[in-house]
Design an enzyme around this catalytic site. Structure first.
Site, PDB file in Angstrom:
ATOM      1  N   ARG A 153       0.846  -1.152  -0.089  1.00 52.61           N
ATOM      2  CA  ARG A 153       0.034  -0.042  -0.076  1.00 52.61           C
ATOM      3  C   ARG A 153       0.866   1.303  -0.066  1.00 52.61           C
ATOM      4  NH1 ARG A 153      -5.484  -1.682   2.914  1.00 52.61           N
ATOM      5  NH2 ARG A 153      -5.186  -3.786   2.807  1.00 52.61           N
ATOM      6  N   SER A 162     -22.220 -14.601  12.220  1.00 48.53           N
ATOM      7  CA  SER A 162     -21.407 -13.556  11.668  1.00 48.53           C
ATOM      8  C   SER A 162     -21.723 -13.489  10.180  1.00 48.53           C
ATOM      9  CB  SER A 162     -19.866 -13.288  12.037  1.00 48.53           C
ATOM     10  OG  SER A 162     -19.292 -12.274  11.218  1.00 48.53           O
ATOM     11  N   SER A 206     -19.192  -2.369   2.441  1.00 44.40           N
ATOM     12  CA  SER A 206     -18.496  -1.184   1.923  1.00 44.40           C
ATOM     13  C   SER A 206     -17.859  -1.452   0.553  1.00 44.40           C
ATOM     14  CB  SER A 206     -17.441  -0.861   2.913  1.00 44.40           C
ATOM     15  OG  SER A 206     -16.331  -1.925   2.926  1.00 44.40           O
ATOM     16  N   LYS A 243     -17.414   9.209   8.269  1.00 45.04           N
ATOM     17  CA  LYS A 243     -17.964   9.036   7.216  1.00 45.04           C
ATOM     18  C   LYS A 243     -19.125   9.949   6.755  1.00 45.04           C
ATOM     19  CE  LYS A 243     -16.387   4.097   7.321  1.00 45.04           C
ATOM     20  NZ  LYS A 243     -14.878   4.244   6.899  1.00 45.04           N
ATOM     21  N   THR A 260      -9.436   3.884  27.562  1.00 46.57           N
ATOM     22  CA  THR A 260      -8.712   4.716  26.445  1.00 46.57           C
ATOM     23  C   THR A 260      -9.507   6.124  26.713  1.00 46.57           C
ATOM     24  OG1 THR A 260      -8.086   4.753  24.170  1.00 46.57           O
ATOM     25  CG2 THR A 260     -10.483   4.208  24.772  1.00 46.57           C
TER      26      THR A 260
END
Ligand code: PMP
Length: 423
Positions: A41, A156, A208, A267, A296
């Protein structure tokens, strides 16, 4: 051009002559292999131009040029919307840069509280819970639900995103992968399970890479028939579909049938962050037990403020959604007329199929260097080998001239590289 250090194949003894492990050699070998497969990439060095969506400045060494971006997931251009930018600036002025802590320890600002209320309302749920990204929300929520429900089986969809797969894997719960968008396969698998075990069915609304849409009602019928919870990822739909931007479930009047609706703020809403929505008890449960939520730092208040402004705007303004769909339809028509092989689907995602990783990257490189158009090539492992593509994502802000320019450029490249046209 490839980075120099990858072009010569490294020789990789597992140990160096002095007997120490050759870690560097291992890294370079792996990267070299990726590079040889055409799957290495290379990021495009860009600076988005505020208020000038979809233009960005491309930094190519010392040369800078303005390019048109055709692969942004800021689907509606909300990341440049004046109301979003104003809200973000105001929050920085009021609160400063960071949240200052985890949500539990000083990091919950009033913007976070308001944003969670807004998200719950958007999806007609009792509660919402924010995470630092959509990835983290899937990973943390699925991981927590599946690991904490004793004996839980997760079912799933085979097309689910890496964040869902990793969350399920992390839970160590038993899992079954059902055929993509296939309620019958789901039904068969659920029927074969012990009715006494807790079950969680996880899937997406808009997928997607292919842009196809799940049969949500049928999947909910099947899940209900077996007493399973349902978890819907609406990352590629929130802001874009439904009367208030609540996604495909809202558009189809199905929000109440999903146990969890998960989404992103990065998005359609143009900012960053992720969330789940569901019942008060479920969100409180994840809030209380999920390490990916607890340990976090909270999103910066300016991010929460910007997302809040974006969601509120899109709740009442349908014009971005309408214009978006019009641009998508117009682009598809032009691609058809030029015989450019885009995959048909009912969403805003326009996959232009190349079918080879090296050629796919080549098309993308020529678009950028010769035409000032940026579309990132999508190669394995993001898509299966042989289905490499350019994933084109129109926005309401792409003009008719932008479409002309893109289609003419693609057509010229298709001829030059002798790529297959649509029948
Ligand atoms: N779910 C799906 C289906 C996705 O495609 C993505 C990322 N593209 C995510 C979740 C993660 O969202 P985020 O970018 O907000 O981390």
């Amino acid at each position: 051009p490839p980075p120099n250090y990858l072009s010569a194949k490294p020789t990789v003894p597992s140990h160096l002559p002095d007997g120490t492990m050759n870690y560097e050699g291992f890294f370079r070998q792996q990267l070299h292999d990726l590079h040889m497969q055409g799957n290495y990439r290379v990021f495009c060095d860009l600076e988005r131009q505020a208020g000038n969506f979809p233009r960005a400045t491309h930094f190519n060494g010392r040369v800078q040029s303005t390019v048109t971006v055709w692969c942004s997931n800021d689907y509606l251009g909300m990341g440049q919307h004046p109301c979003v930018l104003a809200a973000m600036r105001e929050a920085v002025d009021r609160c400063g840069a960071g949240a200052g802590g985890t949500r539990n320890i000083s990091g919950t600002t009033h913007y976070h509280v308001l944003l969670e209320r807004e998200l719950a309302d958007l999806h007609n749920k009792e509660a919402a819970l924010l995470f630092t990204s959509g990835y983290v929300s899937n990973w943390a929520a699925l991981g927590t639900l599946a690991s904490r429900l004793p004996g839980c089986v997760v079912l799933s969809d085979e097309g689910n995103h890496a964040s869902m797969i990793e969350g399920i894997r992390h839970s160590r719960a038993e899992k079954q992968i059902w055929q993509h968008n296939d309620p019958e396969d789901l039904n068969r698998r659920l029927a074969a399970l012990d009715p006494g075990r807790p079950k969680l069915v996880a899937f997406e609304s808009v997928y997607s890479m292919d842009g196809d849409i799940a049969p949500i009602a049928e999947l909910c019928d099947v899940a209900d028939g077996h007493g399973a919870m349902t978890y819907l990822d609406e990352v590629h739909a929130v802001g874009l579909y439904g009367a208030r931007g609540g996604g495909i479930a809202e558009r189809e009047g199905l929000s109440h049938r999903l146990t969890v609706i998960e989404g992103t703020l990065a998005k359609g809403f143009g900012v960053v962050g992720g969330y789940i929505t569901g019942s008060m008890a479920l969100c409180d449960f994840v809030r209380s037990f999920s390490s990916g939520f607890i340990f976090t730092s909270a999103l910066p208040p300016s991010v929460a403020a910007a997302a809040l402004a974006s969601i509120r705007h899109l709740k009442t303004s349908a014009s971005e959604r309408q214009h978006h769909q019009a641009v998508v339809a117009s682009l598809r028509k032009r691609l058809d007329a030029a015989g450019l092989p885009h995959m048909a689907n009912p969403s805003h995602i326009v996959p232009l199929m190349v079918g080879d990783p090296v050629l796919c990257k080549r098309v993308s490189d020529v678009l950028l260097s010769d035409y000032g158009i940026y579309v990132q090539p999508i190669n394995y492992p993001t898509v299966p080998p042989g289905t490499e593509r350019l994933r084109i994502t129109p926005s309401p802000l792409h003009t008719a001239q932008d479409i002309d320019h893109l289609v003419q450029a693609l057509s010229a490249i298709w001829s030059e590289l002798r790529l297959k046209r649509a029948a």
